[in-house]
Design a protein around this motif. Structure first.
Motif, PDB file in Angstrom:
ATOM      1  N   THR A  79       0.921  -1.261   0.257  1.00 47.89           N
ATOM      2  CA  THR A  79       0.132   0.020  -0.047  1.00 47.89           C
ATOM      3  C   THR A  79       0.872   1.072   0.104  1.00 47.89           C
ATOM      4  OG1 THR A  79      -1.978   1.182   1.036  1.00 47.89           O
ATOM      5  CG2 THR A  79      -0.306   0.051   2.532  1.00 47.89           C
ATOM      6  N   ASP A 103       2.321  -3.346   8.168  1.00 46.94           N
ATOM      7  CA  ASP A 103       1.501  -2.588   8.882  1.00 46.94           C
ATOM      8  C   ASP A 103       1.657  -2.715  10.351  1.00 46.94           C
ATOM      9  OD1 ASP A 103      -0.907  -0.706   8.807  1.00 46.94           O
ATOM     10  OD2 ASP A 103      -1.641  -2.455  10.089  1.00 46.94           O
ATOM     11  N   TYR A 105      -0.385  -2.076  12.602  1.00 51.73           N
ATOM     12  CA  TYR A 105      -1.564  -2.573  13.486  1.00 51.73           C
ATOM     13  C   TYR A 105      -1.834  -3.773  13.106  1.00 51.73           C
ATOM     14  CZ  TYR A 105      -1.336   2.619  13.711  1.00 51.73           C
ATOM     15  OH  TYR A 105      -0.692   3.776  14.086  1.00 51.73           O
ATOM     16  N   THR A 107      -2.384  -5.665  10.188  1.00 48.26           N
ATOM     17  CA  THR A 107      -3.096  -6.016   9.015  1.00 48.26           C
ATOM     18  C   THR A 107      -1.912  -6.584   8.224  1.00 48.26           C
ATOM     19  OG1 THR A 107      -2.931  -3.926   7.880  1.00 48.26           O
ATOM     20  CG2 THR A 107      -4.828  -4.388   8.972  1.00 48.26           C
ATOM     21  N   ARG A 111       3.459  -1.305   3.939  1.00 49.28           N
ATOM     22  CA  ARG A 111       3.458   0.119   3.859  1.00 49.28           C
ATOM     23  C   ARG A 111       4.738   0.563   3.057  1.00 49.28           C
ATOM     24  NH1 ARG A 111      -0.664   3.036   6.717  1.00 49.28           N
ATOM     25  NH2 ARG A 111      -2.053   1.716   7.654  1.00 49.28           N
TER      26      ARG A 111
END
Length: 128
Positions: A79, A103, A105, A107, A111
């Motif tokens: 992403t 990521d 968090y 997921t 990134r």
């Protein structure tokens, strides 16, 4: 090929001189070189959490703000934000290296912070 097997951890990029002194000089203008250390290159299947790394592979399935990167053994969703098409110009089949991290968090997306295109052009992804 050599690009895929390269284990170099230093990227070099040229930037144009911002001085107009070359206009009055008899010598032609020269590019300045900037060198910096890159994070470790790791296989997609071995991306650690909480650490910035570099991965490489072939672009698959580009979407509005993501694409899939495949290194021949595993795939990873990358992403890079809503305007990545304008920034990177990557297409399916392009070979790229991506610097970033998983990521934080939890997921299952990577990134991207920057993308190194096959022509050695570096694209810095703005924080969103």
């Amino acid at each position: 090929d050599d690009w895929a097997r390269s284990s170099s951890r230093t990227a070099v990029t040229d930037r144009a001189r911002n001085s107009r002194s070359w206009l009055t000089s008899t010598a032609p203008p020269r590019n300045q070189t900037m060198a910096f250390t890159l994070p470790d290159l790791v296989p997609i299947a071995e991306i650690p959490r909480g650490k910035s790394v570099m991965i490489q592979g072939v672009v698959l399935s580009p979407q509005a703000s993501t694409f899939v990167l495949n290194d021949g053994n595993a795939s990873q969703v990358i992403t890079i934000g809503p305007t990545w098409r304008d920034l990177t110009k990557v297409k399916p089949g392009d070979r790229v290296r991506v610097i970033g991290q998983m990521d934080p968090y939890g997921t299952a997306v990577f990134r991207a912070g920057s993308i190194l295109l096959e022509n050695n052009r570096i694209v810095v992804v703005p924080a969103s």
